[in-house]
Design an enzyme around this catalytic site. Sequence first.
Site, PDB file in Angstrom:
ATOM      1  N   ARG A  81      30.947-142.310 128.663  1.00 43.59           N
ATOM      2  CA  ARG A  81      30.109-143.625 128.698  1.00 43.59           C
ATOM      3  C   ARG A  81      29.656-144.010 127.328  1.00 43.59           C
ATOM      4  O   ARG A  81      29.284-143.187 126.500  1.00 43.59           O
ATOM      5  CB  ARG A  81      28.867-143.345 129.721  1.00 43.59           C
ATOM      6  CG  ARG A  81      28.029-144.532 129.873  1.00 43.59           C
ATOM      7  CD  ARG A  81      28.725-145.561 130.613  1.00 43.59           C
ATOM      8  NE  ARG A  81      27.595-146.496 131.418  1.00 43.59           N
ATOM      9  CZ  ARG A  81      27.959-147.729 131.864  1.00 43.59           C
ATOM     10  NH1 ARG A  81      29.275-147.992 131.903  1.00 43.59           N
ATOM     11  NH2 ARG A  81      27.044-148.473 132.643  1.00 43.59           N
ATOM     12  N   THR A 131      35.959-154.005 136.086  1.00 44.81           N
ATOM     13  CA  THR A 131      36.462-152.967 135.493  1.00 44.81           C
ATOM     14  C   THR A 131      37.804-152.510 136.108  1.00 44.81           C
ATOM     15  O   THR A 131      38.364-153.227 136.715  1.00 44.81           O
ATOM     16  CB  THR A 131      35.247-151.768 135.490  1.00 44.81           C
ATOM     17  OG1 THR A 131      36.028-150.668 135.175  1.00 44.81           O
ATOM     18  CG2 THR A 131      34.904-151.390 136.694  1.00 44.81           C
ATOM     19  N   THR A 167      36.317-149.062 132.022  1.00 47.67           N
ATOM     20  CA  THR A 167      35.563-150.263 131.851  1.00 47.67           C
ATOM     21  C   THR A 167      35.229-150.791 130.355  1.00 47.67           C
ATOM     22  O   THR A 167      34.968-149.781 129.422  1.00 47.67           O
ATOM     23  CB  THR A 167      34.284-150.158 132.708  1.00 47.67           C
ATOM     24  OG1 THR A 167      33.856-151.595 132.506  1.00 47.67           O
ATOM     25  CG2 THR A 167      33.347-149.320 131.799  1.00 47.67           C
ATOM     26  N   GLU A 171      28.922-152.948 127.026  1.00 47.28           N
ATOM     27  CA  GLU A 171      28.507-152.047 128.290  1.00 47.28           C
ATOM     28  C   GLU A 171      27.109-152.044 128.030  1.00 47.28           C
ATOM     29  O   GLU A 171      26.413-151.749 128.996  1.00 47.28           O
ATOM     30  CB  GLU A 171      29.004-150.637 127.969  1.00 47.28           C
ATOM     31  CG  GLU A 171      29.277-149.811 129.164  1.00 47.28           C
ATOM     32  CD  GLU A 171      30.277-150.714 130.268  1.00 47.28           C
ATOM     33  OE1 GLU A 171      29.970-150.813 131.479  1.00 47.28           O
ATOM     34  OE2 GLU A 171      31.497-150.799 129.521  1.00 47.28           O
ATOM     35  N   ASP A 217      24.543-153.300 130.494  1.00 48.08           N
ATOM     36  CA  ASP A 217      24.196-152.626 131.860  1.00 48.08           C
ATOM     37  C   ASP A 217      22.530-152.039 131.635  1.00 48.08           C
ATOM     38  O   ASP A 217      22.079-151.791 132.642  1.00 48.08           O
ATOM     39  CB  ASP A 217      25.232-151.372 132.130  1.00 48.08           C
ATOM     40  CG  ASP A 217      26.363-151.914 132.669  1.00 48.08           C
ATOM     41  OD1 ASP A 217      26.382-153.027 133.071  1.00 48.08           O
ATOM     42  OD2 ASP A 217      27.076-151.245 133.145  1.00 48.08           O
ATOM     43  N   SER A 243      27.265-147.888 137.767  1.00 44.04           N
ATOM     44  CA  SER A 243      27.584-148.110 139.097  1.00 44.04           C
ATOM     45  C   SER A 243      28.991-147.396 139.460  1.00 44.04           C
ATOM     46  O   SER A 243      29.365-147.400 140.618  1.00 44.04           O
ATOM     47  CB  SER A 243      27.543-149.553 139.699  1.00 44.04           C
ATOM     48  OG  SER A 243      26.188-150.057 139.433  1.00 44.04           O
TER      49      SER A 243
HETATM   50  N1  GLU Z   1      29.626-151.926 133.440  1.00 40.55           N
HETATM   51  C1  GLU Z   1      29.819-151.562 135.128  1.00 40.55           C
HETATM   52  C2  GLU Z   1      29.382-150.224 135.359  1.00 40.55           C
HETATM   53  O1  GLU Z   1      29.360-149.316 134.371  1.00 40.55           O
HETATM   54  C3  GLU Z   1      31.401-151.564 135.377  1.00 40.55           C
HETATM   55  C4  GLU Z   1      31.960-152.850 135.100  1.00 40.55           C
HETATM   56  C5  GLU Z   1      32.126-153.562 136.556  1.00 40.55           C
HETATM   57  O2  GLU Z   1      32.844-153.235 137.338  1.00 40.55           O
HETATM   58  O3  GLU Z   1      31.259-154.511 136.421  1.00 40.55           O
HETATM   59  O4  GLU Z   1      28.697-149.997 136.549  1.00 40.55           O
END
Ligand code: GLU
Length: 603
Positions: free
Chosen positions: A115, A412, A430, A451, A454, A476
């Site tokens: 991550r 993603t 992603t 990212e 988020d 997620s």
């Molecule tokens: N950034 C999203 C997450 O980590 C994943 C990307 C997405 O599917 O929008 O949950």
Amino acid sequence: MSVRRLALPIAGVVASVALVVPPGHAEPSPDALTHAPQAKVPVAEGYGGAVATVDLDASKAALGVLKQGGNAMDAAVAGAAALGVTEPYSAGLAGGGFIVYYDARHGRVVTLDGREKAPAAMTETSFQENGAPIPFADAVSSGLSVGVPGSVAQWELALKKFGTLSLKDALKPAADLAARGFVVDQTFFDQTQQNAARFADFTSTAALYLPGGAPPPVGSVFRNPDLANTYRELGKRGGSWLYGGGLGAELVATVKTPPVRPGTTRVVRPGLMTTGDLRAYRALERSPSKVRYGPLEVYGMAPPSSGGSTVGEALNILESLPEAGLHEYLEASRLAFADRNKYVGDPGYVDVPLRELLSDGFAKERACLIGPTAMPNPAAPGTPDGTYPGCQLDGAAPPPGVKADQPEGPETTHLVVADRWGNVAAYNITIEQTGGSGIVVPGRGVLLNNELTDFTFGPAPGDPNLPAPGKRPRSSMAPTIVLKGGKPVLAVGSPGGATIITTVLQILVNRYEFGMSLPEAVAAPRASQRNAAATQAEQAFIDRYGAELTALGHTLTLVPGPPVGEIGAATGLEFLPHGRLQAVAEPSRRGGGSALVVTPARR
Ligand code: GLU
């Protein structure tokens, strides 16, 4: 047909899915240099290893590794790097991801956390101005939202601990693919088109993805020679080239001074990342989340992802109910999201009560809130404190500052691989939003992630997902592996921001509660309840179940796009009897995915 005890008309759901693939399609030559479009097929069955991704070229890259004797982890890394070429708006070396891996030799599930992290200079208020959150749209296309990338460190860790290939060899199929190019399909064209306005505002991005000022047309061959060189150099020099070396310096320069088109009116905030942040980055091996579900053990990604805990809690809730239909699926998801939003963040910064969230006692307490009709919205979070006297009807509102449904990006990607030794990889990769930050590193052919959007921007006192120095934003992503009797039986995952969780949950419910096959479970119409007043759903779901669910107090709305009306783009695989493997991708969402097996089964 009742939505409480469900007997889905499953034959209709998958009427168009070819369940067994003609061998000519299932086993294309991985070395074929032709650009002639080949059909993607969503389901393949056979032996010796299996792959499913959203994309034929990426599936071929991973399959080629398996055929040459690589294992599932080697193929997962090769496939992810290839997705960085053909799905560059969803994946790439400047992004991050999570791998859930069944290590056959030791008979255990491990996870690798790649991550992205906040830079050391990031604080709780970095996404605020004058005490208010900055506009989300501004954060999306900014240096500020670029997290310290994790993918390359994750690939090196994955190969070192579980693979057999060098980084150079694992990146070779992707480097070759970037050099020779791929055929632009409708999905790539549409995603470029949707991003055209912001891509045009960054000179490096416009030069790559808007050649001649417009998206590359469908059917044309798209090459990315800069990315080919970047992969080749990375293979030669190793991850330290990024984490403290020359490539890292270029990333930092781009983040600090994005290559903005002269004359643009776009507000582009610079980022905080330094080469020190890159040097300090580590991918981490973490214990998986785990719940028992009937005879199954469901393993997922633990925090900083909320995928494993939320899918797991919802399954536990469903299991403690006398029956589980679509109404219960929506209600269990609602409750699990209430708890996710209150309790889950980066465990290095937040004391996440993971054990209790996944305990049977807590699940029973939550389950007793589910009645015959939809509960009032929003559901309040529960109290996972180890004491579960019974139903806790202690207020309906979430605590102040905790939004019921965080804005998370819609894109993603996810891939699955199984090899001949029984290793299995479920891998979400992603760059967050479709197109990430929209900023290509000049001369490197790679988009930077965004990212850090988020994080909760705040102000939101008590929110576990506020930014902090070095913190990983809550995800997620929910790559999932299911075991029975200690052996893998199924793997699944999806893109889709917070809908990832409900997509994975719904596929598991379809498969194990409603008795669908995995292809049927993936193809079935979806709905996503994330502790919001309305349940987002696909049109086919509304058409089939809307009336009955509305009668139970649910409100269904068509999920907004892009792409309008679609939730997720799952990939999965299942171990069928007698050693037969089934690889499964979407039959139609996002243009359909690509399932391949090493040795196709005879029809
Ligand atoms: N950034 C999203 C997450 O980590 C994943 C990307 C997405 O599917 O929008 O949950």
